[in-house]
Motif scaffolding. Sequence first.
Motif, PDB file in Angstrom:
ATOM      1  N   SER A 193       0.999  -1.382   0.091  1.00 51.14           N
ATOM      2  CA  SER A 193       0.113   0.036   0.128  1.00 51.14           C
ATOM      3  C   SER A 193       0.878   1.709   0.053  1.00 51.14           C
ATOM      4  N   ASN A 194       1.847   1.299   0.018  1.00 41.53           N
ATOM      5  CA  ASN A 194       3.383   2.201   0.534  1.00 41.53           C
ATOM      6  C   ASN A 194       3.943   2.602   0.027  1.00 41.53           C
ATOM      7  N   LYS A 195       4.380   2.923  -1.440  1.00 43.98           N
ATOM      8  CA  LYS A 195       4.654   3.078  -2.868  1.00 43.98           C
ATOM      9  C   LYS A 195       6.776   3.138  -2.271  1.00 43.98           C
ATOM     10  N   ASP A 196       6.799   3.605  -1.459  1.00 48.52           N
ATOM     11  CA  ASP A 196       7.928   3.653  -0.623  1.00 48.52           C
ATOM     12  C   ASP A 196       8.079   2.246  -0.038  1.00 48.52           C
ATOM     13  N   LYS A 197       7.736   1.927   1.114  1.00 48.01           N
ATOM     14  CA  LYS A 197       8.005   0.546   1.631  1.00 48.01           C
ATOM     15  C   LYS A 197       8.015  -0.684   0.180  1.00 48.01           C
ATOM     16  N   GLN A 198       7.670  -0.535  -0.873  1.00 45.18           N
ATOM     17  CA  GLN A 198       7.340  -1.306  -2.278  1.00 45.18           C
ATOM     18  C   GLN A 198       8.796  -1.441  -2.537  1.00 45.18           C
ATOM     19  N   GLU A 199       9.279  -0.231  -2.974  1.00 45.09           N
ATOM     20  CA  GLU A 199      10.780   0.083  -3.670  1.00 45.09           C
ATOM     21  C   GLU A 199      11.531  -0.611  -2.449  1.00 45.09           C
ATOM     22  N   LYS A 200      11.723  -0.218  -1.479  1.00 42.94           N
ATOM     23  CA  LYS A 200      12.467  -1.044  -0.573  1.00 42.94           C
ATOM     24  C   LYS A 200      12.048  -1.717  -0.434  1.00 42.94           C
ATOM     25  N   LEU A 201      11.720  -3.220  -0.375  1.00 43.67           N
ATOM     26  CA  LEU A 201      10.959  -4.434  -0.422  1.00 43.67           C
ATOM     27  C   LEU A 201      11.709  -4.754  -1.913  1.00 43.67           C
ATOM     28  N   VAL A 202      11.476  -3.980  -2.967  1.00 44.92           N
ATOM     29  CA  VAL A 202      12.133  -5.127  -3.707  1.00 44.92           C
ATOM     30  C   VAL A 202      13.758  -5.089  -3.769  1.00 44.92           C
ATOM     31  N   ALA A 203      14.378  -3.142  -3.488  1.00 49.48           N
ATOM     32  CA  ALA A 203      15.626  -3.603  -3.823  1.00 49.48           C
ATOM     33  C   ALA A 203      16.371  -4.169  -2.506  1.00 49.48           C
ATOM     34  N   SER A 204      16.016  -4.787  -1.445  1.00 53.70           N
ATOM     35  CA  SER A 204      16.548  -5.593  -0.461  1.00 53.70           C
ATOM     36  C   SER A 204      16.094  -7.080  -0.877  1.00 53.70           C
TER      37      SER A 204
END
Length: 166
Positions: free
Chosen positions: A147-158
Amino acid sequence: MEKLIEQFSLGLFFWQLVLFVVLVLLLKKFAWKPILDAVEKREEGIKGALESAEKAKLDMQNLQADNQKLLKEARAEREEMLKEARDIKNKMIEDAKGEAQAQANKMIAQAQSAIESEKKAAIAELKTQVANLSIDIAEKVIREELSNKDKQEKLVASMLGEAKLN
């Protein structure tokens, strides 16, 4: 005694002697012979009775021996019958025990089989519930994360950082 000798008469003596001899002859013919015959018959009867009694005694001894033999045989037969009855009873008890043991083993095996299938069904049910709970939890966590765009990008990066290329 002198008086007897003085009064002795030869004629009287002769007639007394003749009468005595006639009396003895008559007694011999009519009394002694029937008396002696009766005594002889009685003696023979007693002898016959004694022989019969002896024979009866021997027969009684033989009967007693036969009775003892029959009694002994009857006792042996009774003991044999009792032994057979005991053997049959013991065999029936052993058969019943064996059958009961077989039934018990069969029931135990069926119970173990039922327990095992119940256990497998419970484990499968538990796995299904755990999987459903895991999916529900994962879905909620991913919704929250996505639901949060920033969290999605962090998740994909990690995830990319954790992923190793072969």
